[in-house]
Enzyme design. Sequence first.
Site, mmCIF file in Angstrom:
data_model
loop_
_atom_site.group_PDB
_atom_site.id
_atom_site.type_symbol
_atom_site.label_atom_id
_atom_site.label_comp_id
_atom_site.label_asym_id
_atom_site.label_seq_id
_atom_site.Cartn_x
_atom_site.Cartn_y
_atom_site.Cartn_z
ATOM 1 N N TYR A 190 0.870 -1.342 -0.227
ATOM 2 C CA TYR A 190 0.085 0.056 -0.054
ATOM 3 C C TYR A 190 0.951 1.281 -0.053
ATOM 4 C CZ TYR A 190 -3.912 3.175 0.957
ATOM 5 O OH TYR A 190 -4.582 4.310 0.666
ATOM 6 N N PHE A 205 -7.672 21.828 -24.250
ATOM 7 C CA PHE A 205 -8.046 20.458 -24.247
ATOM 8 C C PHE A 205 -9.286 20.160 -23.516
ATOM 9 C CE2 PHE A 205 -7.751 15.985 -23.347
ATOM 10 C CZ PHE A 205 -7.958 15.723 -24.413
ATOM 11 N N THR A 206 -9.884 19.356 -23.823
ATOM 12 C CA THR A 206 -11.338 19.107 -23.286
ATOM 13 C C THR A 206 -11.204 18.952 -21.692
ATOM 14 O OG1 THR A 206 -10.887 16.695 -23.746
ATOM 15 C CG2 THR A 206 -12.218 17.926 -25.167
ATOM 16 N N ASP A 257 1.548 20.541 -20.429
ATOM 17 C CA ASP A 257 0.897 19.379 -20.357
ATOM 18 C C ASP A 257 1.764 18.478 -21.437
ATOM 19 O OD1 ASP A 257 -0.350 17.319 -21.551
ATOM 20 O OD2 ASP A 257 -2.370 18.122 -21.619
ATOM 21 N N LYS A 307 -0.161 7.950 -23.314
ATOM 22 C CA LYS A 307 0.320 8.208 -24.579
ATOM 23 C C LYS A 307 1.945 7.882 -24.673
ATOM 24 C CE LYS A 307 -3.541 10.891 -24.164
ATOM 25 N NZ LYS A 307 -4.657 10.823 -22.969
ATOM 26 N N ARG A 319 -13.390 15.567 -33.531
ATOM 27 C CA ARG A 319 -12.637 16.627 -32.759
ATOM 28 C C ARG A 319 -13.157 18.097 -33.377
ATOM 29 N NH1 ARG A 319 -9.896 14.718 -27.924
ATOM 30 N NH2 ARG A 319 -12.269 14.935 -27.739
ATOM 31 N N PHE A 328 -18.854 14.763 -25.916
ATOM 32 C CA PHE A 328 -18.410 13.831 -27.004
ATOM 33 C C PHE A 328 -18.338 12.402 -26.526
ATOM 34 C CE2 PHE A 328 -14.314 13.505 -25.631
ATOM 35 C CZ PHE A 328 -14.119 14.878 -24.547
#
Length: 466
Positions: free
Chosen positions: A73, A125-126, A216, A259, A383, A450
């Site tokens: 943990y 960005f969303t 980001d 990514k 998009r 979306f």
Amino acid sequence: MNKRSWAEPYKIKMVEHLRVTTKADREKAAAEAGYNTFLLKSDDVYIDLLTDSGTSAMSDRQWAGMMIGDEAYAGSQNFYHLEQTIRECYGYKHVIPTHQGRGAEHILSKLCIKDGDTVPGNMYFTTTRLHQELVGGQFADVIIDQAHDPDSELPFKGNVDLNKLARLIEQVGPQRIPYLALHATVNMAGGQPISMANARDVSAMCRKFGIKVFMDATRAVENCYFIKKREAGYADRSLQEILRELCAYTDGCTMSGKKDCLVNIGGFLALNDDDLADAARNMVVVYEGLHTYGGLAGRDMEAMAVGIRESLQFDHMRARIGQVEYLGELLRKGDVPIVRPIGGHGVFLNAARFLPHIPCEQFPAQTLAAALYVDSGVRAMERGAVSAGRDPKTGKNHFPELELVRLTIPRRVYTQAHMDVTAESVIELHGNRDKIVGLRITYEPKHLRFFQARFEPVEGSKVLRD
Ligand code: PLI
């Protein structure tokens, strides 16, 4: 013969079978999914280009890492390995793991943004913008104008416009700007990179006014590949060296490890400021999990640590971006309107130009993604206006200049033949574009519509007429 091709720097050890469906199967599946590719069952998809997020193939070394997961943990060895890797590769001091990118965005937004603040960024960005808005912030787009032009061939279309930034600072005052969100690469602009020179200048301007810069870094290594290829002075620098320099212009980053980092789940928040990191460690236990696992299993952290090193190998990145370029070039030669230059993580179709007979109120990009699926079982992502959502104050639809369909390439998953099949379908569909029928919304969720909105054709029962 002078030309020597590159090839993928790996061979395939395990395969996953794909199911081939008929057009009738796909018409039914599309209708059941409300013409939203997010609502399709993956079993009904042939080539899945929905996203490059969490869809990469892990290497044998990453899988080996999964076997040495330390599932304690607290204080898992894998956390310390991940922390050390991020410190070395990205150069940030503090590492707070999160379950994925938006977990890091949530914490950063909550800690830094006060009601009424403005957060500039190089395009929205969303999830990033939503987290800013949920804590009372307002996003301000300071990307260069050319980023909104799908035909502009600028090599660094993701750059921040320093004049726009200066004007914003003057308008709202530096004390109302907690930080600038610097996206590298810029997803919604078509995977376009920022230049090192721009990062340096943005950093200098922000530092002058006491404004922090958080990157980001979701696809920052892809961005570094473009810097190496396109920016003077970087051809002989390694991706690792370029990444360290890029990060050095920022105060920390949010990261979706799904990514660049080649994992199926995971993310982190990295920070240089000791007090902010302390506050973030305090907050991560509320929303994600203890600060040494942040919602991740030990094995996930190990796979991410190994994936980060692999992402920085030049041969990997050349093959990754090379595959995207291969698909883009096929489409360009087939006269399909795409965003130029071809981006890092996908090829973006210019749906507004592809479907000139469909007005923006009938969501050309949503429509094109649905029609492409019906045609060949290739799943892409909208998009455009659906992703852009509504203005939280007026409730009016945002209609961004870019109305795009993203053919996103998962890393190390598909072959060149899959790219050929995809291109053939898109090119044929372009020839048959007058058979494509626009969509209207039948259901719309409150946030990030979306993902879950449903649609129906504005006339008849098919998005792609026979
Ligand atoms: O999906 P997350 O929560 O791990 O990461 C959110 C996120 C943050 N920044 C950027 C630039 C992203 O692209 C991103 C997620 N992107 C998705 C899911 C995509 O399909 O592009």
